[in-house]
Design a protein around this motif. Structure first.
Motif, PDB file in Angstrom:
ATOM      1  N   HIS A  51      45.052 -26.164  34.170  1.00 14.09           N
ATOM      2  CA  HIS A  51      44.721 -24.791  33.775  1.00 14.09           C
ATOM      3  C   HIS A  51      45.275 -24.479  32.388  1.00 14.09           C
ATOM      4  O   HIS A  51      44.634 -23.780  31.594  1.00 14.09           O
ATOM      5  CB  HIS A  51      45.267 -23.804  34.799  1.00 14.09           C
ATOM      6  CG  HIS A  51      44.439 -23.702  36.046  1.00 14.09           C
ATOM      7  ND1 HIS A  51      43.117 -23.319  36.024  1.00 14.09           N
ATOM      8  CD2 HIS A  51      44.749 -23.923  37.358  1.00 14.09           C
ATOM      9  CE1 HIS A  51      42.627 -23.303  37.259  1.00 14.09           C
ATOM     10  NE2 HIS A  51      43.602 -23.678  38.084  1.00 14.09           N
TER      11      HIS A  51
ATOM     12  N   ASN B 148      43.059 -25.970  29.829  1.00 11.55           N
ATOM     13  CA  ASN B 148      41.830 -25.173  29.729  1.00 11.55           C
ATOM     14  C   ASN B 148      42.075 -23.765  29.197  1.00 11.55           C
ATOM     15  O   ASN B 148      41.149 -22.950  29.157  1.00 11.55           O
ATOM     16  CB  ASN B 148      41.151 -25.085  31.105  1.00 11.55           C
ATOM     17  CG  ASN B 148      40.556 -26.413  31.547  1.00 11.55           C
ATOM     18  OD1 ASN B 148      40.256 -27.268  30.713  1.00 11.55           O
ATOM     19  ND2 ASN B 148      40.378 -26.579  32.845  1.00 11.55           N
ATOM     20  N   LYS B 149      43.331 -23.466  28.801  1.00 14.12           N
ATOM     21  CA  LYS B 149      43.724 -22.146  28.286  1.00 14.12           C
ATOM     22  C   LYS B 149      43.526 -21.036  29.331  1.00 14.12           C
ATOM     23  O   LYS B 149      43.296 -19.872  28.981  1.00 14.12           O
ATOM     24  CB  LYS B 149      42.966 -21.809  27.001  1.00 14.12           C
ATOM     25  CG  LYS B 149      43.178 -22.817  25.876  1.00 14.12           C
ATOM     26  CD  LYS B 149      42.489 -22.371  24.605  1.00 14.12           C
ATOM     27  CE  LYS B 149      42.500 -23.403  23.509  1.00 14.12           C
ATOM     28  NZ  LYS B 149      43.765 -24.004  23.168  1.00 14.12           N
ATOM     29  N   GLU B 150      43.613 -21.416  30.586  1.00 19.02           N
ATOM     30  CA  GLU B 150      43.533 -20.446  31.694  1.00 19.02           C
ATOM     31  C   GLU B 150      44.969 -20.105  32.095  1.00 19.02           C
ATOM     32  O   GLU B 150      45.487 -20.561  33.102  1.00 19.02           O
ATOM     33  CB  GLU B 150      42.742 -21.062  32.852  1.00 19.02           C
ATOM     34  CG  GLU B 150      41.308 -21.395  32.464  1.00 19.02           C
ATOM     35  CD  GLU B 150      40.657 -22.419  33.384  1.00 19.02           C
ATOM     36  OE1 GLU B 150      39.440 -22.627  33.240  1.00 19.02           O
ATOM     37  OE2 GLU B 150      41.349 -23.014  34.227  1.00 19.02           O
TER      38      GLU B 150
ATOM     39  N   SER C 165      46.177 -18.479  35.500  1.00 18.12           N
ATOM     40  CA  SER C 165      46.108 -19.458  36.595  1.00 18.12           C
ATOM     41  C   SER C 165      47.220 -20.495  36.468  1.00 18.12           C
ATOM     42  O   SER C 165      47.805 -20.914  37.476  1.00 18.12           O
ATOM     43  CB  SER C 165      44.744 -20.154  36.603  1.00 18.12           C
ATOM     44  OG  SER C 165      43.715 -19.236  36.911  1.00 18.12           O
TER      45      SER C 165
END
Length: 231
Positions: free
Chosen positions: A104, A107-109, A112
């Protein structure tokens, strides 16, 4: 008795295949590593050793992550989580959650990532697993640092130090001091930064942690350059 002997034999096979996979990985034979890892998982599932299946699935995920196959890596880490839950082993569950958090982050999330790091931390606490606990403190601190949340970041690095210093865990002490030194540099507190980075260098030399040494020496060079600019 015959069934137990068969299970023991297959358990040995599963463990051996996992070890062979690790050797091939270290040799750079990724295809053979994956072949042995997948075979190990199938045998582990057949005999109900979901703990081993979880760890091996995580190994596969790490290979896929390193190769840039992020979606495949995430699938492997979720498989590891599923097997860990079946095995009811908190440490393997924590390991899977940590690896999911890293994906995460890639993915630059970030929300999360924080959530899964916390899940990982909680399971490692439940397992009383020092390595996992301090790893997650460092990872959460790193993420806050990347997002320029320096107060929160330092809080987690200091927690990592609080539990690492009594155990003389030089790796994590060196890592935390390095990161806090970088925070001090961002805050233009150069003398504090230099002191912390030099302490990290001393520890990194002792444990032969070359990537820390490279980063620390680069930090020092950049600090000295910045000091000349501010002079």
């Amino acid at each position: 008795l015959e069934y137990n002997t068969l299970v023991d034999h297959k358990g040995d096979m599963s463990s051996n295949l996992n070890s062979i996979g690790a050797v091939y990985y270290n040799w750079g034979r990724i295809d053979k590593a994956l072949e042995n890892y997948y075979a190990s998982i199938e045998i582990s599932k057949e005999i109900g050793n979901y703990f081993n299946a979880s760890l091996t699935s995580s190994n596969i995920g790490l290979i896929q992550r390193d190769r840039g196959r992020i979606s495949e890596a995430m699938k492997s880490f979720y498989n590891a989580l599923e097997y860990g839950i079946v095995s009811k082993n908190s440490a393997s569950i924590g390991y899977a959650y940590n690896n999911i958090a890293v994906i995460h982050k890639i993915n630059k999330e970030y929300d999360s990532a924080f959530a899964y790091y916390q899940k990982s931390y909680d399971h490692y606490v439940e397992a009383d697993n020092f390595g996992g606990i301090v790893l997650n403190l460092i990872h959460i601190g790193e993420l806050h640092k990347d997002l320029k949340n320096f107060i929160e970041s330092e809080k987690y690095f200091n927690q990592a130090l609080e539990i690492s210093v009594p155990r003389n865990e030089r790796l994590r002490i060196a890592q935390a001091k390095m990161y806090i030194g970088e925070i001090r540099r961002e805050q233009n507190k150069f003398s504090e930064a230099i002191k912390l980075i030099n302490e990290s260098i001393e520890l990194s030399l002792f444990i032969n942690k070359n990537d820390f040494l490279v980063r620390n020496y680069r930090n020092l060079a950049e600090i000295y350059e910045e000091q000349r600019q501010y002079a």
